[in-house]
Design an enzyme around this catalytic site. Structure first.
Site, PDB file in Angstrom:
ATOM      1  N   LYS A  30      -0.263   8.954 -83.756  1.00 16.36           N
ATOM      2  CA  LYS A  30      -0.847  10.251 -84.124  1.00 16.36           C
ATOM      3  C   LYS A  30       0.132  10.996 -85.021  1.00 16.36           C
ATOM      4  O   LYS A  30       1.300  11.168 -84.668  1.00 16.36           O
ATOM      5  CB  LYS A  30      -1.136  11.069 -82.869  1.00 16.36           C
ATOM      6  N   ASP A  57      -3.971  14.355 -86.827  1.00 16.44           N
ATOM      7  CA  ASP A  57      -4.306  15.466 -85.922  1.00 16.44           C
ATOM      8  C   ASP A  57      -3.947  16.802 -86.576  1.00 16.44           C
ATOM      9  O   ASP A  57      -2.895  17.369 -86.318  1.00 16.44           O
ATOM     10  CB  ASP A  57      -3.512  15.246 -84.622  1.00 16.44           C
ATOM     11  N   LYS A  59      -6.337  19.375 -86.720  1.00 16.16           N
ATOM     12  CA  LYS A  59      -7.134  20.395 -86.011  1.00 16.16           C
ATOM     13  C   LYS A  59      -7.655  21.477 -86.952  1.00 16.16           C
ATOM     14  O   LYS A  59      -7.350  22.662 -86.807  1.00 16.16           O
ATOM     15  CB  LYS A  59      -6.302  21.066 -84.915  1.00 16.16           C
ATOM     16  N   ASP A  62     -11.717  26.571 -89.942  1.00 16.27           N
ATOM     17  CA  ASP A  62     -11.869  27.539 -91.036  1.00 16.27           C
ATOM     18  C   ASP A  62     -13.365  27.686 -91.290  1.00 16.27           C
ATOM     19  O   ASP A  62     -14.172  27.156 -90.527  1.00 16.27           O
ATOM     20  CB  ASP A  62     -11.108  27.037 -92.282  1.00 16.27           C
ATOM     21  N   PRO A  64     -17.041  26.873 -92.801  1.00 16.29           N
ATOM     22  CA  PRO A  64     -17.604  25.530 -93.002  1.00 16.29           C
ATOM     23  C   PRO A  64     -17.288  24.895 -94.362  1.00 16.29           C
ATOM     24  O   PRO A  64     -16.875  23.729 -94.421  1.00 16.29           O
ATOM     25  CB  PRO A  64     -19.111  25.751 -92.819  1.00 16.29           C
ATOM     26  N   THR A 116      -4.681  21.386 -74.272  1.00 17.57           N
ATOM     27  CA  THR A 116      -4.165  21.035 -72.938  1.00 17.57           C
ATOM     28  C   THR A 116      -3.028  21.970 -72.514  1.00 17.57           C
ATOM     29  O   THR A 116      -2.568  21.926 -71.389  1.00 17.57           O
ATOM     30  CB  THR A 116      -3.700  19.568 -72.892  1.00 17.57           C
ATOM     31  N   ARG A 208       6.150  13.194 -76.153  1.00 22.61           N
ATOM     32  CA  ARG A 208       7.543  13.267 -75.715  1.00 22.61           C
ATOM     33  C   ARG A 208       7.925  12.279 -74.635  1.00 22.61           C
ATOM     34  O   ARG A 208       9.078  11.840 -74.603  1.00 22.61           O
ATOM     35  CB  ARG A 208       7.860  14.704 -75.280  1.00 22.61           C
TER      36      ARG A 208
HETATM   37  O1  C5P Z   1       4.640  15.464 -76.114  1.00 25.24           O
HETATM   38  P1  C5P Z   1       3.227  15.483 -75.601  1.00 25.24           P
HETATM   39  O2  C5P Z   1       2.821  14.200 -74.898  1.00 25.24           O
HETATM   40  O3  C5P Z   1       2.927  16.715 -74.795  1.00 25.24           O
HETATM   41  O4  C5P Z   1       2.362  15.540 -76.931  1.00 25.24           O
HETATM   42  C1  C5P Z   1       0.982  15.713 -76.937  1.00 25.24           C
HETATM   43  C2  C5P Z   1       0.469  15.680 -78.342  1.00 25.24           C
HETATM   44  O5  C5P Z   1      -0.929  15.883 -78.310  1.00 25.24           O
HETATM   45  C3  C5P Z   1       1.055  16.746 -79.259  1.00 25.24           C
HETATM   46  O6  C5P Z   1       1.214  16.140 -80.530  1.00 25.24           O
HETATM   47  C4  C5P Z   1       0.000  17.826 -79.306  1.00 25.24           C
HETATM   48  O7  C5P Z   1      -0.047  18.463 -80.551  1.00 25.24           O
HETATM   49  C5  C5P Z   1      -1.287  17.011 -79.103  1.00 25.24           C
HETATM   50  N1  C5P Z   1      -2.411  17.723 -78.508  1.00 25.24           N
HETATM   51  C6  C5P Z   1      -2.354  18.352 -77.275  1.00 25.24           C
HETATM   52  N2  C5P Z   1      -3.447  19.007 -76.779  1.00 25.24           N
HETATM   53  C7  C5P Z   1      -4.600  19.029 -77.477  1.00 25.24           C
HETATM   54  C8  C5P Z   1      -4.670  18.393 -78.725  1.00 25.24           C
HETATM   55  C9  C5P Z   1      -3.548  17.741 -79.215  1.00 25.24           C
HETATM   56  O8  C5P Z   1      -1.317  18.296 -76.618  1.00 25.24           O
HETATM   57  N3  C5P Z   1      -5.674  19.597 -76.959  1.00 25.24           N
END
Ligand code: C5P
Length: 231
Positions: A30, A57, A59, A62, A64, A116, A208
């Protein structure tokens, strides 16, 4: 079964190459804002040349027409998945899909429901959405489905609810994945790979827990094994 998606949350392309070098297999990675905005489209070509699949990713969120044109541009890149924020609305999501397909891209288009890192209390206090977080996520997922998108980004906790309402083939791409002993960081709605699989996630995104580990290849393999251990 899909491979765990590794979030390449690095600043520089050199860090990406150093990170990817020890892997002896092709990966699903990603590329997020941090990396893309500081390195530009060339890095997509470089990662593709190494044989890896890419979830871009960014996201988008804005009006349409702006999202449609931006998606047309992103569709020129050789990417396998990309996304928008469902909060941009169903017209924006439809426009995003039109822009992406007009470019000839076959990449999956998914929508972020609630991040999340957002808790139910935060959502209620800051977004003034006076319902449960699950209700809000299901609402966004249903809008994305109606707009013809391929799936959503949400936490693994909601995957079974989304499957129940929108079917197994609708993608549930779930970040916030942690093994029992990993640091939680800024994530709130977290889950293990096994739980994500059991609960119906079609993809997991891990950043991470792999990238900051002292032995990333070993950690990736452990996470992949845990993910694949559930049929
Ligand atoms: O380091 P970690 O496992 O928390 O990374 C999660 C990745 O998923 C990050 O790149 C974050 O931007 C992405 N992400 C997220 N929650 C979302 C969409 C994307 O954590 N709803």
């Amino acid at each position: 079964m899909t491979k765990p998606i590794i979030a390449l949350d690095f600043k520089h392309m050199t860090e990406v190459t150093d990170f990817l070098k020890p892997f002896d297999e092709t990966l699903f990675v990603k590329v997020g804002m941090e990396l893309y905005l500081q390195n530009g489209p060339d890095l997509i070509k470089e990662i593709r040349a190494m044989g890896h699949d890419i979830f871009l990713d960014l996201k988008l969120h804005d009006i349409p027409n702006t999202v449609k044109q931006a998606m047309y541009g992103l569709g020129q890149l050789d990417i396998q998945m990309t996304n928008v924020h469902a909060a941009g609305g169903s017209t924006m999501m439809t426009a995003a899909l039109e822009g992406l397909r007009a470019s000839g891209s076959k990449a999956s288009l998914i929508a972020v429901t609630q991040l999340t890192s957002t808790s139910e209390i935060m959502m209620q206090k800051e977004q003034l959405i006076q319902t449960t977080i699950n209700h809000s996520i299901l609402n966004y997922a249903a809008l994305a489905h109606e707009a013809g998108l391929d799936g959503v980004v949400s936490s693994a906790n909601e995957s079974s609810l989304i499957t129940e309402q929108l079917g197994e083939s609708f993608l549930k791409v779930t970040p916030g994945i942690r093994m029992g002993t990993d640091a939680v960081g800024d994530q709130v709605r977290i889950a293990t790979p096994e739980f994500a699989r059991q609960n119906g996630s079609t993809h997991i995104v891990v950043g991470r827990s792999i990238t900051q580990d002292t032995a990333p290849v070993k950690k990736y393999k452990t996470i992949r094994k845990a993910w694949e251990s559930i049929c």
